[in-house]
Design an enzyme around this catalytic site. Structure first.
Site, short mmCIF file in Angstrom:
data_model
loop_
_atom_site.label_atom_id
_atom_site.label_comp_id
_atom_site.label_asym_id
_atom_site.label_seq_id
_atom_site.Cartn_x
_atom_site.Cartn_y
_atom_site.Cartn_z
N GLU A 97 12.27 -8.63 -2.72
CA GLU A 97 12.89 -7.40 -2.25
C GLU A 97 12.34 -6.96 -0.90
O GLU A 97 11.18 -7.22 -0.58
CB GLU A 97 12.66 -6.28 -3.27
CG GLU A 97 13.37 -6.52 -4.57
CD GLU A 97 13.34 -5.33 -5.53
OE1 GLU A 97 14.21 -5.28 -6.38
OE2 GLU A 97 12.46 -4.47 -5.41
N CYS A 117 3.25 -9.80 -8.29
CA CYS A 117 1.91 -9.53 -7.76
C CYS A 117 0.89 -9.81 -8.85
O CYS A 117 1.15 -9.57 -10.03
CB CYS A 117 1.81 -8.07 -7.31
SG CYS A 117 0.25 -7.69 -6.47
N GLY A 168 3.77 -7.61 -3.56
CA GLY A 168 2.67 -8.56 -3.39
C GLY A 168 1.52 -8.02 -2.56
O GLY A 168 1.64 -6.99 -1.89
N GLU A 169 0.40 -8.73 -2.65
CA GLU A 169 -0.79 -8.41 -1.86
C GLU A 169 -0.85 -9.41 -0.70
O GLU A 169 -1.14 -10.59 -0.90
CB GLU A 169 -2.05 -8.50 -2.76
CG GLU A 169 -3.38 -8.56 -2.04
CD GLU A 169 -3.57 -7.47 -0.99
OE1 GLU A 169 -3.55 -6.28 -1.36
OE2 GLU A 169 -3.75 -7.81 0.21
N SER A 224 -4.53 0.59 1.07
CA SER A 224 -4.09 1.44 -0.06
C SER A 224 -5.35 1.97 -0.71
O SER A 224 -5.97 1.30 -1.52
CB SER A 224 -3.31 0.60 -1.07
OG SER A 224 -2.11 0.20 -0.53
N LEU A 225 -5.71 3.18 -0.33
CA LEU A 225 -6.99 3.72 -0.81
C LEU A 225 -6.77 4.50 -2.13
O LEU A 225 -7.35 4.16 -3.15
CB LEU A 225 -7.61 4.62 0.26
CG LEU A 225 -8.97 5.21 -0.08
CD1 LEU A 225 -10.03 4.12 -0.13
CD2 LEU A 225 -9.39 6.28 0.94
N HIS A 226 -5.99 5.52 -2.07
CA HIS A 226 -5.59 6.33 -3.23
C HIS A 226 -6.71 7.11 -3.92
O HIS A 226 -6.43 7.94 -4.78
CB HIS A 226 -4.79 5.52 -4.24
CG HIS A 226 -3.69 4.73 -3.60
ND1 HIS A 226 -2.78 5.31 -2.74
CD2 HIS A 226 -3.37 3.41 -3.64
CE1 HIS A 226 -1.95 4.38 -2.31
NE2 HIS A 226 -2.28 3.23 -2.83
N CYS A 343 8.18 3.60 -2.30
CA CYS A 343 6.86 2.99 -2.43
C CYS A 343 6.48 2.85 -3.89
O CYS A 343 6.57 3.80 -4.66
CB CYS A 343 5.84 3.89 -1.77
SG CYS A 343 5.38 3.30 -0.19
S1 SF4 Z 1 0.41 -1.70 -5.02
FE1 SF4 Z 1 0.56 -3.67 -3.97
S2 SF4 Z 1 -1.26 -4.79 -4.66
FE2 SF4 Z 1 -1.01 -3.09 -6.11
S3 SF4 Z 1 0.23 -4.00 -7.78
FE3 SF4 Z 1 1.66 -3.05 -6.33
S4 SF4 Z 1 2.29 -4.75 -4.99
FE4 SF4 Z 1 0.40 -5.39 -6.04
#
Ligand code: SF4
Length: 353
Positions: A97, A117, A168-169, A224-226, A343
């Site tokens: 996607e 992922c 994905g990462e 991506s801290l959060h 997101c």
């Molecule tokens: S935020 Fe990014 S790294 Fe975390 S599960 Fe979702 S796609 Fe994977």
């Protein structure tokens, strides 16, 4: 006949030098490799027929030795706010996607680096899928080409920004991600897209942030801290067990020293989890230690999670805290929520449509 097919190579999976050697071995002039590479990477052609300055005789030889793995657009869905979600089908039938986010003068493509992922961030729908495979660099490049085409058709504009923030990462598919950036960026053999307008977003793998800093690219880095608190962050993102905030801090400071680019912290606001006074104070402290900026993101409901979005009033309080501390912070409202393009909502649930 079948042997012949097996001997063929995906022409986009070889280097310029390899193509040049092959072209010479086919008794063709070496400069043709330049022309062919331009058709493939600059003009994004995926068949030999469209290569107008290549003779039929040469095309025939190329067809006998090479093929193209194709990425096709399977479905396009447009949100009420103009955001478009794309479903791509890759050569082996796997689905990925991407998203086009139109803003005033800005058209951003959000692209995927993997199908599924392997990580399991609790707020993210992709994390509920298993990792199916890494995307090849040409498949990442194809997403940009297809989204750009749609952007021109729908909004009469080229893409202005690219973010590796889809499924994905990216740092767990490092080589393909770096190679895709090269193909998207290269003036000679690529799309000529400025590195400064590309952002790679990672969940935070310290040793790969280090490797990325050493590339000395002009590409932006988002983390991506959060949460700036290890306990909370580990609850939301299990990657924090092996890559804690201290180790990330060290590498982000190095990233800034080497590139002079301030990393961005992505921070999805989750009511009562990471938007409390203590959590925000810890974030402010971290931002003072690392030259950085913050993107607060409105949380989008994902099936089977217990999270709620932060109230507007609290968002305003958080933003004024950052303003008072002279730290650049923005709040990004949810886009494309009605088509599951926002997101954390990307997951190929419409696979069969
Ligand atoms: S935020 Fe990014 S790294 Fe975390 S599960 Fe979702 S796609 Fe994977």
């Amino acid at each position: 006949m079948s042997n012949k097919i097996q001997e063929k190579t995906d022409i986009r999976n070889i280097s310029f030098l390899e193509l040049k050697q092959k072209i010479v071995s086919l008794n063709e002039q070496s400069h043709k490799s330049n022309q062919v590479f331009e058709w493939i990477w600059k003009k994004s052609k995926t068949n030999f027929d469209s290569m107008r300055n290549i003779s039929s005789k040469t095309k025939k030889k190329l067809e006998e030795n090479f093929y193209f793995n194709q990425t096709k657009l399977k479905k396009k869905e447009k949100s009420q706010d103009g955001t478009i979600k794309f479903l791509f089908v890759f050569f082996d039938g796997k689905i990925g996607e991407g998203v086009l986010i139109p803003q005033k003068q800005r058209y951003t493509a959000c692209i995927s680096s993997q199908v599924g992922c392997s990580l399991d961030c609790t707020f993210c729908a992709t994390g509920k899928m298993k990792l199916e495979r890494n995307l090849m660099y040409q498949e990442i490049y194809d997403q940009v080409v297809l989204i750009n085409k749609a952007c021109e058709e729908e909004y009469s504009s080229k893409l202005t920004n690219i973010v590796y923030m889809g499924m994905g990462e990216p740092f767990l598919n490092y080589k393909n991600v770096i190679k895709s950036i090269e193909k998207i960026n290269s003036e000679k053999h690529g799309l000529g897209f400025s590195q400064k307008r590309i952002t790679v977003s990672t969940s935070g793998i310290s040793k790969i942030i280090k490797r990325f800093s050493d590339e000395k690219l002009k590409v932006n880095l988002a983390l991506s801290l959060h949460s700036a608190n290890n306990k909370t962050r580990t609850e939301i993102m299990s990657i924090n067990k092996t890559n804690d905030i201290e180790s990330l801090k060290e590498e982000l400071i190095e990233f800034y020293k080497k590139t002079k680019i301030k990393p961005t912290f992505e921070y999805v606001l989750l009511k009562g989890i990471n938007d409390t006074k203590e959590e925000i104070q810890q974030l402010v402290k971290l931002c003072k230690q690392i030259p950085s900026k913050v993107n607060f993101i409105e949380y989008n409901e994902v099936e089977n999670t217990q999270y709620k979005k932060t109230d507007k009033k609290r968002v305003e309080e958080i933003l004024s805290t950052f303003d008072n501390n002279k730290i650049t912070a923005k709040f990004r409202q949810s886009r494309g929520e009605d088509i599951n393009a926002a997101c954390g909502q990307l997951a190929t649930k419409n696979k069969k449509t």
